[in-house]
Design an enzyme around this catalytic site. Structure first.
Site, PDB file in Angstrom:
ATOM      1  CG  ASP A  86      -2.277   0.524   0.971  1.00 37.99           C
ATOM      2  OD1 ASP A  86      -2.369   1.601   0.371  1.00 37.99           O
ATOM      3  OD2 ASP A  86      -3.257  -0.136   1.365  1.00 37.99           O
ATOM      4  CG  ASP A  97      -4.639   5.824   0.608  1.00 34.53           C
ATOM      5  OD1 ASP A  97      -5.483   4.939   0.807  1.00 34.53           O
ATOM      6  OD2 ASP A  97      -4.651   6.926   1.177  1.00 34.53           O
ATOM      7  CD  GLU A 132      -8.620   4.531  -2.119  1.00 40.59           C
ATOM      8  OE1 GLU A 132      -9.564   4.197  -1.396  1.00 40.59           O
ATOM      9  OE2 GLU A 132      -7.759   5.336  -1.735  1.00 40.59           O
ATOM     10  CG  HIS A 191      -8.959  -0.970   4.229  1.00 44.48           C
ATOM     11  ND1 HIS A 191      -8.653  -1.056   2.887  1.00 44.48           N
ATOM     12  CD2 HIS A 191      -8.631   0.296   4.594  1.00 44.48           C
ATOM     13  CE1 HIS A 191      -8.162   0.101   2.475  1.00 44.48           C
ATOM     14  NE2 HIS A 191      -8.140   0.938   3.495  1.00 44.48           N
ATOM     15  CG  ASP A 192     -11.504   2.410   3.312  1.00 43.98           C
ATOM     16  OD1 ASP A 192     -10.982   2.358   4.442  1.00 43.98           O
ATOM     17  OD2 ASP A 192     -10.935   2.892   2.316  1.00 43.98           O
TER      18      ASP A 192
END
Ligand code: ISL
Ligand code: CA
Length: 558
Positions: A97, A198, A255, A331-332
């Site tokens: 990430d 991200d 993302e 994870h969100d």
């Protein structure tokens, strides 16, 4: 012509919640290493690790204070090297990430930057004078409150699109950009296989940072329309591509919230000038609140018409031009079986989880599986705000209920039960023993109480489990090229069907017809099937032709 990542399947691990090896209640790198065989057994090709770097953990590691060090809760660099070596031995790639829209306020760049206007790191971040005794503009943070933090040290404000502890980097500064590329090359030299980036489409901010449009109910303006897909973002990504990605065989995923199909064709063009693929959010926004001040806090289920229209739009727009990620969970996001499926009974949980898996895994793009999705883990339904850990859920509650009085406690708790990011972060359910075999210590985040029934052990023991269904879908992606390269068409007349989603995938030698019942009703539809059509996969043991049972999913091949 096809690239290896076009028929790969990615498995996302949230390190704090996967496996705790030393019983301190926090998942760690050694724990992940112990469980690599499980991921291999499922059949995934790439492991995406949510951030494992040194971090004060204000936003669970998305606030990084040292990009070249491991968060001590997760282990050390030797543990990382061992994880990487074992993964590679098993033929699994590791995708890191990369969080470079912002750092932690404890990063040494920011510590320096704060010190004074002539510090060499001052311009690593976005500092401005206040305006009319307040912040430089009207932007709000995505985690509530203003997007500006006043610092008395130099009497200026710095920008933070997320928490105040997550100052935004200034990508206009070439030193920032090259520091990031150096860091990426450092990890690539270590042998990592790629990066998930991200909010990478937020890195170019508009010149002069103008006010954004504010809805009457909102305390601060939503800066997203101004910061997403900014005027220099493609230039920056092309530069990164030249400096890092194009020199190596790295997988790169952007993302990209608020990205249109037109923009996606630039980020993820098949010419490989920027990134391999986008990870976009439109289908995640279909069940949001009609009041923009409430955003995603709502309690309605997305309609099939909206979902199909959206998936179809992306399938069609990117075909032959660019590449998309396929995902229901990360994870969100809340758990998909609770969100678009049905977790009210055990039977429907299993059926609907398989139906949704079929819907996703039969599309063009690169599929992602988020830990626990493959066993049908559900939302946690924690009733008290005290049970939640996520900064976003807690801040949102206080803003919406206590400050703005937009909804009452009961309504907001219902919304949080449905949409909190904590739903994704409850520890992985391995077996029915204490804390689901995740840890012998009280976990940092409460367990979902249903672990005694829903766990990996149970799934591995049941040949009809959701796990084995995912395993088959992954195998088909690897062995049936039509899933990767076939054209996508809705079955004629399906556009307005409120209960059944039916589409085909076709290449020169194979057609797949996918029929999915989004409801718990038994329905009847007519399809023209050639006589040689056979069932490739289904979530029922037999085929009843035109009768389509609750949450039935079936794929014909001919
Ligand atoms: O989760 C969301 C709503 O609270 C999203 O708006 C989310 O903030 C957005 O998708 C960006 O997410 C990424 O960056 C954030 C981090 O908190 C998320 O976990 C990460 O996936 C800031 O780094
Ligand atoms: Ca641990």
């Amino acid at each position: 012509m096809e690239k290896w990542w076009q028929n790969a399947v990615i498995y996302q691990v949230y390190p704090a919640s996967f496996q705790d090896s030393n019983n301190d209640g926090i998942g760690d790198l050694k724990g992940i290493t112990q469980r690599l065989d499980y991921i291999k057994k499922l059949g995934a090709d790439v492991l995406w690790l949510s951030p494992i770097y040194q971090s004060p953990q204000v936003d669970n590691g998305y606030d990084i204070s040292d990009y070249r060090a491991i968060n001590p809760d997760f282990g050390n660099m030797n543990d990382f090297d061992a994880l990487l070596a074992k993964a590679h031995k098993l033929g699994l790639k590791i995708m890191m990430d990369l969080v470079v829209n912002h750092t932690s306020n404890e990063h040494k760049w920011f510590q320096e930057s704060r010190k004074g206007k002539d510090n060499p790191y001052r311009d690593y971040y976005i500092w401005r004078d206040g305006k009319n005794g307040g912040a430089p503009n009207n932007w709000g943070s995505f985690f509530t409150g203003p997007a500006w933090q006043y610092d008395s040290e130099t009497d200026q404000y710095y920008l933070h699109l997320f928490a105040p502890e997550q100052p935004d980097l200034n990508w206009e500064n070439p030193n920032v950009r090259h520091s990031v590329y150096d860091m990426m090359n450092w990890w690539a030299d270590k042998g990592v296989d790629g990066f998930r980036m991200d909010v990478i489409n937020y890195i170019s901010k508009p010149e002069n940072l103008p006010d954004a449009k504010k809805d009457p109910n909102e305390m601060y303006a939503n800066p997203e329309p101004l910061v997403a897909n900014g005027h220099r973002v493609h230039e920056f990504l092309r530069e990164m591509n030249q400096a890092v990605l194009s020199k190596r065989q790295l997988i790169s995923v952007g993302e990209t919230p608020s990205v249109t199909t037109e923009e996606a064709k630039k980020y993820a063009n098949l010419d490989n000038s920027e990134l391999n693929m986008v990870f976009q959010f439109e289908h995640m926004g279909l069940d949001g609140n009609s009041d923009p001040a409430l955003g995603r806090w709502a309690d309605r289920k997305a309609s099939l018409k909206d979902l199909r229209a959206n998936l179809t739009k992306w399938q069609k727009a990117l075909a032959g031009k660019a590449w998309n990620s396929l995902y229901w969970n990360n994870h969100d996001q809340p758990r998909v079986v609770s969100r678009f499926g049905d977790d009210k009974s055990e039977k429907n949980r299993v059926l609907s989880a398989k139906m949704l898996a079929t819907m996703l895994h039969m599309q063009q793009g690169t599929p992602y599986i988020y830990e626990g999705e493959e066993i049908g883990m559900t939302n946690a339904y924690f009733p008290n705000l005290n049970d939640y850990v996520d900064i976003d859920s807690i801040n949102s509650y206080h803003q919406i209920v206590d400050q703005q009085h937009l909804v009452d406690d009961k309504t907001m708790m219902k919304y949080i039960e449905m949409h909190s990011r904590d739903n994704a972060r409850t520890p992985m359910q391995w077996d029915s023993t204490q804390n689901a075999g995740f840890s012998k210590h009280q976990p940092w985040e409460k367990m979902n109480p249903n672990f005694e029934k829903i766990n990996v052990q149970q799934a591995l023991d049941d040949p009809n489990s959701i796990f084995y269904y995912y395993q088959k879908l992954i195998e088909f992606r690897h062995t049936l090229p039509v899933i990767t390269n076939g054209t996508y068409e809705l079955v004629p007349g399906n556009e307005d069907d409120e209960q059944i989603y039916a589409f085909t995938r076709t290449n020169s030698d194979t057609t797949l017809l996918i029929i999915l019942n989004y409801t718990d009703n038994t329905l009847s539809r007519d399809y023209d099937l050639p006589s040689d059509a056979k069932i490739l996969i289904s979530n029922y043991p037999d085929d009843q032709g035109n009768t389509i049972r609750p949450y039935e999913a079936k794929v014909y091949q001919y």
